[in-house]
Design a protein around this motif. Structure first.
Motif, PDB file in Angstrom:
ATOM      1  N   LEU A   1      13.227  -8.435  -0.276  1.00  0.00           N
ATOM      2  CA  LEU A   1      11.883  -7.658  -0.045  1.00  0.00           C
ATOM      3  C   LEU A   1      10.846  -8.302   0.956  1.00  0.00           C
ATOM      4  O   LEU A   1      10.195  -9.392   0.202  1.00  0.00           O
ATOM      5  N   PHE A   2      10.390  -8.166   1.767  1.00  0.00           N
ATOM      6  CA  PHE A   2       9.188  -8.422   2.672  1.00  0.00           C
ATOM      7  C   PHE A   2       8.296  -7.140   2.397  1.00  0.00           C
ATOM      8  O   PHE A   2       8.338  -6.410   3.304  1.00  0.00           O
ATOM      9  N   MET A   3       7.272  -7.525   1.764  1.00  0.00           N
ATOM     10  CA  MET A   3       6.458  -6.023   1.281  1.00  0.00           C
ATOM     11  C   MET A   3       5.709  -5.680   2.796  1.00  0.00           C
ATOM     12  O   MET A   3       5.546  -6.542   3.811  1.00  0.00           O
ATOM     13  N   ARG A   4       5.359  -4.427   2.795  1.00  0.00           N
ATOM     14  CA  ARG A   4       4.719  -3.843   3.750  1.00  0.00           C
ATOM     15  C   ARG A   4       3.369  -3.086   3.503  1.00  0.00           C
ATOM     16  O   ARG A   4       3.060  -2.927   2.191  1.00  0.00           O
ATOM     17  N   ALA A   5       2.574  -2.943   4.191  1.00  0.00           N
ATOM     18  CA  ALA A   5       1.090  -2.264   4.014  1.00  0.00           C
ATOM     19  C   ALA A   5       1.346  -0.889   3.565  1.00  0.00           C
ATOM     20  O   ALA A   5       2.240  -0.333   4.178  1.00  0.00           O
ATOM     21  N   GLU A   6       0.648  -0.297   2.451  1.00  0.00           N
ATOM     22  CA  GLU A   6       1.002   1.003   2.097  1.00  0.00           C
ATOM     23  C   GLU A   6      -0.472   1.262   1.288  1.00  0.00           C
ATOM     24  O   GLU A   6      -0.550   1.236   0.160  1.00  0.00           O
ATOM     25  N   GLY A   7      -1.218   2.093   2.052  1.00  0.00           N
ATOM     26  CA  GLY A   7      -2.463   2.556   1.293  1.00  0.00           C
ATOM     27  C   GLY A   7      -2.288   3.473   0.281  1.00  0.00           C
ATOM     28  O   GLY A   7      -2.914   3.490  -0.884  1.00  0.00           O
ATOM     29  N   GLN A   8      -1.395   4.317   0.402  1.00  0.00           N
ATOM     30  CA  GLN A   8      -0.965   5.497  -0.675  1.00  0.00           C
ATOM     31  C   GLN A   8      -0.559   4.629  -1.822  1.00  0.00           C
ATOM     32  O   GLN A   8      -1.001   5.121  -3.078  1.00  0.00           O
ATOM     33  N   GLN A   9       0.364   3.593  -1.721  1.00  0.00           N
ATOM     34  CA  GLN A   9       0.567   2.845  -3.038  1.00  0.00           C
ATOM     35  C   GLN A   9      -0.511   2.179  -3.761  1.00  0.00           C
ATOM     36  O   GLN A   9      -0.296   2.087  -4.757  1.00  0.00           O
ATOM     37  N   LEU A  10      -1.275   1.751  -2.918  1.00  0.00           N
ATOM     38  CA  LEU A  10      -2.452   0.943  -3.315  1.00  0.00           C
ATOM     39  C   LEU A  10      -3.403   1.702  -4.115  1.00  0.00           C
ATOM     40  O   LEU A  10      -4.327   1.137  -5.030  1.00  0.00           O
ATOM     41  N   GLY A  11      -3.325   3.143  -3.637  1.00  0.00           N
ATOM     42  CA  GLY A  11      -4.405   3.878  -4.444  1.00  0.00           C
ATOM     43  C   GLY A  11      -3.557   4.283  -5.583  1.00  0.00           C
ATOM     44  O   GLY A  11      -4.437   4.320  -6.695  1.00  0.00           O
TER      45      GLY A  11
ATOM     46  N   ALA B   1     -12.027 -13.861   8.265  1.00  0.00           N
ATOM     47  CA  ALA B   1     -12.992 -13.626   9.236  1.00  0.00           C
ATOM     48  C   ALA B   1     -14.029 -12.866   8.632  1.00  0.00           C
ATOM     49  O   ALA B   1     -13.919 -12.243   7.590  1.00  0.00           O
ATOM     50  N   GLU B   2     -15.121 -12.194   9.472  1.00  0.00           N
ATOM     51  CA  GLU B   2     -16.254 -11.430   9.029  1.00  0.00           C
ATOM     52  C   GLU B   2     -15.981 -10.012   9.188  1.00  0.00           C
ATOM     53  O   GLU B   2     -16.450  -9.054   8.113  1.00  0.00           O
ATOM     54  N   PHE B   3     -14.905  -9.531  10.110  1.00  0.00           N
ATOM     55  CA  PHE B   3     -14.733  -8.071  10.128  1.00  0.00           C
ATOM     56  C   PHE B   3     -13.408  -8.049  10.562  1.00  0.00           C
ATOM     57  O   PHE B   3     -12.549  -9.028  11.022  1.00  0.00           O
ATOM     58  N   ILE B   4     -12.736  -6.742  10.306  1.00  0.00           N
ATOM     59  CA  ILE B   4     -11.283  -6.666  10.525  1.00  0.00           C
ATOM     60  C   ILE B   4     -11.185  -5.144  10.754  1.00  0.00           C
ATOM     61  O   ILE B   4     -11.830  -4.406  10.177  1.00  0.00           O
ATOM     62  N   ALA B   5     -10.307  -4.803  11.643  1.00  0.00           N
ATOM     63  CA  ALA B   5     -10.027  -3.243  12.019  1.00  0.00           C
ATOM     64  C   ALA B   5      -8.540  -3.004  11.299  1.00  0.00           C
ATOM     65  O   ALA B   5      -7.664  -3.615  11.617  1.00  0.00           O
ATOM     66  N   VAL B   6      -8.714  -2.000  10.685  1.00  0.00           N
ATOM     67  CA  VAL B   6      -7.283  -1.674   9.844  1.00  0.00           C
ATOM     68  C   VAL B   6      -6.931  -0.306   9.745  1.00  0.00           C
ATOM     69  O   VAL B   6      -7.842   0.764   9.863  1.00  0.00           O
ATOM     70  N   ASN B   7      -5.722   0.040  10.245  1.00  0.00           N
ATOM     71  CA  ASN B   7      -5.404   1.436   9.976  1.00  0.00           C
ATOM     72  C   ASN B   7      -5.795   2.069   9.001  1.00  0.00           C
ATOM     73  O   ASN B   7      -5.274   1.467   7.691  1.00  0.00           O
ATOM     74  N   TYR B   8      -6.294   3.156   8.799  1.00  0.00           N
ATOM     75  CA  TYR B   8      -6.560   3.923   7.556  1.00  0.00           C
ATOM     76  C   TYR B   8      -5.424   3.891   6.699  1.00  0.00           C
ATOM     77  O   TYR B   8      -5.773   4.308   5.394  1.00  0.00           O
ATOM     78  N   ALA B   9      -4.279   4.288   7.240  1.00  0.00           N
ATOM     79  CA  ALA B   9      -3.162   4.454   6.183  1.00  0.00           C
ATOM     80  C   ALA B   9      -2.835   3.194   5.352  1.00  0.00           C
ATOM     81  O   ALA B   9      -2.179   3.183   4.436  1.00  0.00           O
ATOM     82  N   ASP B  10      -3.396   2.128   5.863  1.00  0.00           N
ATOM     83  CA  ASP B  10      -3.271   0.691   4.968  1.00  0.00           C
ATOM     84  C   ASP B  10      -4.180   0.610   3.954  1.00  0.00           C
ATOM     85  O   ASP B  10      -4.247  -0.419   3.151  1.00  0.00           O
TER      86      ASP B  10
END
Length: 337
Positions: free
Chosen positions: A278-288, A100-109
């Motif tokens: 393992l079904f991975m989960r969203a995780e912004g800290q790990q992505l950092g 899509a052109e936009f998405i709203a994402v929880n900042y923690a992800d």
């Protein structure tokens, strides 16, 4: 905004380009203008309804699990990001929709995009990067000197996991086809098995961890390469009771999942091996943390093809052929307006 939606659970051909409302921004969200996204086999499986028992999306819904783009608005409680930040993410389940052109994402992800990557390169990372991180670092706790077998080394997860396992100090074995041997060696694979001419279970033994991403037959063979006390982590199933508990599923679904994995768990127990799904989960800290590894040159993205947004359906079909080396990416917008 324009988006590719799934109007009903159906194999192939169910993606349709629609005009849909721009997502609503919640207090903990950032609104991201999507500049690139990537395609995963997970997208095909969600489209086909394979996970609707525990991911009950209601058609029509927007598909897509990887995003790289620019923050254009922030929710009232967001302090970590600001308008103009270049970010990337794997949005959490039930809130996906990156075709899509936009998405709203929880900042923690969300995490800041690696400075040394293009938007297309960054979009290739979140899902496979988090999958590899959670398998090898969080669950597997890989230590220097251990032996790790990563199946399908030239695939999206494989190309990332090989590099991460080497960074963690492991000896890495992988499978691939003849044409991709040099690619996986360049990523750090120590032992390369051409699956067209060799059987990995006859070559490998005494391994500490296997990351399984293939079918049930391959999963069964994987037990034979592990030493007692080793770990078999599967990202392709079958799901286990721990996964059902984590998701808070009802008693009926918990029973179904227990039955699905009973044979695998029984075999693992008899061999002194730990099995986990393992079904991975969203995780912004790990992505950092992944961002830091990319910016320091430890891990590099592997992108096979880049498709324009209007060819999203073609990109998904290409991924389903199983021939992609690394990731397949879609350019959604060249630049911000």
């Amino acid at each position: 905004m324009k988006a590719f939606t799934v109007d009903r659970y159906k194999k192939k051909g169910a993606l349709r380009l629609d005009n849909v409302p721009q997502p609503e921004l919640q207090d903990n969200d950032v609104l991201v203008r999507i500049q690139a996204t990537a395609v995963n086999l997970l997208d095909a499986k969600v489209r086909d309804g394979e996970f609707k028992l525990f991911l009950p999306y209601r058609p029509p819904f927007v598909l897509g699990h990887d995003v790289a783009g620019t923050v254009v608005r922030t929710g009232a409680k967001v302090r970590r990001f600001k308008v103009g930040d270049e970010v990337y993410a794997r949005p959490r389940d039930h809130r996906v929709g990156t075709f899509a052109e936009f998405i709203a994402v929880n900042y923690a992800d969300v995490a800041l995009k690696p400075k040394n990557l293009s938007m297309e390169e960054a979009a290739s990372i979140p899902l496979v990067g988090l999958t590899a991180w959670q398998a090898l670092v969080e669950v597997g706790k890989v230590k220097p000197g251990q032996k790790v077998f990563i199946q399908a080394g030239s695939g999206g997860v494989g190309t990332f996991a090989i590099q991460l396992a080497k960074h963690l100090g492991a000896t890495v074995a992988t499978t691939t086809s003849t044409k991709n041997v040099e690619l996986v060696k360049s990523l750090g694979a120590d032992v390369v098995i051409d699956y067209k001419t060799q059987d990995f279970e006859k070559v490998l033994s005494g391994y500490d961890l296997v990351l399984n991403s293939q079918d049930a037959k391959t999963l069964d063979k994987s037990f034979g390469v592990l030493k007692p006390g080793g770990q078999l982590i599967s990202i392709s199933g079958p799901p286990d009771p721990a996964f059902a508990k984590e998701l808070g599923l009802n008693l009926v679904l918990k029973l179904v999942i227990r039955l699905l994995s009973r044979g695998v768990r029984k075999k693992a127990k008899s061999l002194g091996i730990r099995y986990s799904f393992l079904f991975m989960r969203a995780e912004g800290q790990q992505l950092g943390q992944i961002t830091a590894l990319i910016e320091s040159g430890v891990i590099r993205p592997v992108v096979d093809k880049v498709f324009p947004f209007e060819k999203t359906g073609d990109a998904l079909e290409y991924v389903e052929t199983g021939r992609a080396k690394g990731k397949v990416v879609i350019t959604v917008a060249d630049k911000n307006p």
